[in-house]
Design a protein around this motif. Structure first.
Motif, PDB file in Angstrom:
ATOM      1  N   THR A  19     153.315  30.955  -9.105  1.00  0.00           N
ATOM      2  CA  THR A  19     154.219  32.063  -9.450  1.00  0.00           C
ATOM      3  C   THR A  19     154.904  32.626  -8.209  1.00  0.00           C
ATOM      4  N   GLY A  20     154.315  32.378  -7.026  1.00  0.00           N
ATOM      5  CA  GLY A  20     154.898  32.911  -5.794  1.00  0.00           C
ATOM      6  C   GLY A  20     154.593  34.386  -5.575  1.00  0.00           C
ATOM      7  N   ILE A  50     145.899  38.135   4.008  1.00  0.00           N
ATOM      8  CA  ILE A  50     145.999  37.026   3.052  1.00  0.00           C
ATOM      9  C   ILE A  50     147.300  37.135   2.253  1.00  0.00           C
ATOM     10  N   ALA A  51     147.635  38.361   1.830  1.00  0.00           N
ATOM     11  CA  ALA A  51     148.900  38.559   1.095  1.00  0.00           C
ATOM     12  C   ALA A  51     150.089  38.203   1.985  1.00  0.00           C
ATOM     13  N   GLU A  52     149.996  38.546   3.264  1.00  0.00           N
ATOM     14  CA  GLU A  52     151.086  38.212   4.195  1.00  0.00           C
ATOM     15  C   GLU A  52     151.260  36.691   4.275  1.00  0.00           C
ATOM     16  N   PHE A  53     150.139  35.980   4.314  1.00  0.00           N
ATOM     17  CA  PHE A  53     150.199  34.512   4.367  1.00  0.00           C
ATOM     18  C   PHE A  53     150.915  33.965   3.140  1.00  0.00           C
ATOM     19  N   TYR A  54     150.526  34.410   1.958  1.00  0.00           N
ATOM     20  CA  TYR A  54     151.138  33.876   0.739  1.00  0.00           C
ATOM     21  C   TYR A  54     152.557  34.408   0.537  1.00  0.00           C
ATOM     22  N   GLY A  55     152.918  35.474   1.274  1.00  0.00           N
ATOM     23  CA  GLY A  55     154.290  35.964   1.233  1.00  0.00           C
ATOM     24  C   GLY A  55     155.290  34.897   1.649  1.00  0.00           C
ATOM     25  N   GLY A  56     154.811  33.908   2.398  1.00  0.00           N
ATOM     26  CA  GLY A  56     155.658  32.780   2.784  1.00  0.00           C
ATOM     27  C   GLY A  56     156.138  31.967   1.594  1.00  0.00           C
ATOM     28  N   LEU A  57     155.484  32.159   0.446  1.00  0.00           N
ATOM     29  CA  LEU A  57     155.883  31.419  -0.763  1.00  0.00           C
ATOM     30  C   LEU A  57     157.065  32.066  -1.473  1.00  0.00           C
ATOM     31  N   ALA A  58     157.362  33.335  -1.129  1.00  0.00           N
ATOM     32  CA  ALA A  58     158.353  34.097  -1.897  1.00  0.00           C
ATOM     33  C   ALA A  58     159.687  33.354  -1.938  1.00  0.00           C
ATOM     34  N   GLY A  59     160.228  33.228  -3.129  1.00  0.00           N
ATOM     35  CA  GLY A  59     161.546  32.603  -3.282  1.00  0.00           C
ATOM     36  C   GLY A  59     161.501  31.097  -3.365  1.00  0.00           C
ATOM     37  N   ALA A  60     160.328  30.491  -3.093  1.00  0.00           N
ATOM     38  CA  ALA A  60     160.233  29.037  -3.192  1.00  0.00           C
ATOM     39  C   ALA A  60     160.042  28.634  -4.655  1.00  0.00           C
ATOM     40  N   GLU A  61     160.582  27.480  -4.986  1.00  0.00           N
ATOM     41  CA  GLU A  61     160.382  26.949  -6.334  1.00  0.00           C
ATOM     42  C   GLU A  61     159.214  25.959  -6.250  1.00  0.00           C
ATOM     43  N   LEU A  62     158.068  26.383  -6.760  1.00  0.00           N
ATOM     44  CA  LEU A  62     156.812  25.667  -6.555  1.00  0.00           C
ATOM     45  C   LEU A  62     156.208  25.218  -7.871  1.00  0.00           C
TER      46      LEU A  62
END
Lengths: 122, 122
Positions: A19-20, A50-62
């Motif tokens: 979900t990103g 940890i949230a900052e790390f996964y923030g790198g996913l924002a906007g990606a289509e995964l």
């Protein structure tokens, strides 16, 4: 108290990563959990890091897909696929993650075995 | 000194396990290495204890096959298949092992993620 269903937790983790939503992923971790991704990099500790790390996913289509999971009590190793779509290109990586969990099924540690050289482009 | 080739070490490990030669497998470990197989069981330490563990393979007709390996420096996780033939039956188990290595490429720790319930019969 019943044992947490670790296989279900792993599937929830992968679905939530897809979900990103970084805060939602971080909420699957225990407050003082650790994250080492990839293995050998600096260990992050606590939900904010940890949230900052996964923030790198924002906007990606995964998309994510579980390939294999092996569960031993409150520890597990699992192999999964992440496909990231960027324009016309699809980037595929298939890490092996090792996780530990607490009695509530929250992730207490995550270590991701993969290397950039493992990534393929489809 | 050059870095050890961890992918080659993993293949050598699986090939040696398939021979059933416990002393040869133990020789791939560092003298004070640890072994936890399956994860959650008592940790064995040292080559003698490790050779005793692999002694359980003696006389078995085994094949091993590497399915996937992910290497991060001197640490690795890998998924593999072990097929044990006993009479007309074949028992198949596909653990995920996590290993660490020293600078000489000797195994310093091994943790095997699998459960008896993962075993299938062909």
């Amino acid at each position: 108290m019943s044992e947490p269903d670790i296989n279900a937790t792993i599937r929830t983790y992968l679905d939530t990563v897809a979900t990103g939503d970084a805060a939602a992923v971080a909420a699957l971790y225990a407050p003082d959990a650790t994250l080492e991704d990839p293995v050998g990099s600096d260990v992050r500790r606590g939900r904010d890091a940890i949230a900052e790390f996964y923030g790198g996913l924002a906007g990606a289509e995964l998309t994510t897909e579980l390939l294999t999971a092996r569960v031993c009590g409150l520890q597990a190793a699992f192999h999964f696929r992440v496909v990231t779509t960027a324009g016309d290109a699809k980037y595929i990586v298939e890490p092996i993650d090792v996780m530990t969990f607490d009695a509530d099924g929250l992730i207490t540690s995550m270590r991701a075995f993969w290397a950039p050289s493992d990534m393929t482009v489809a």
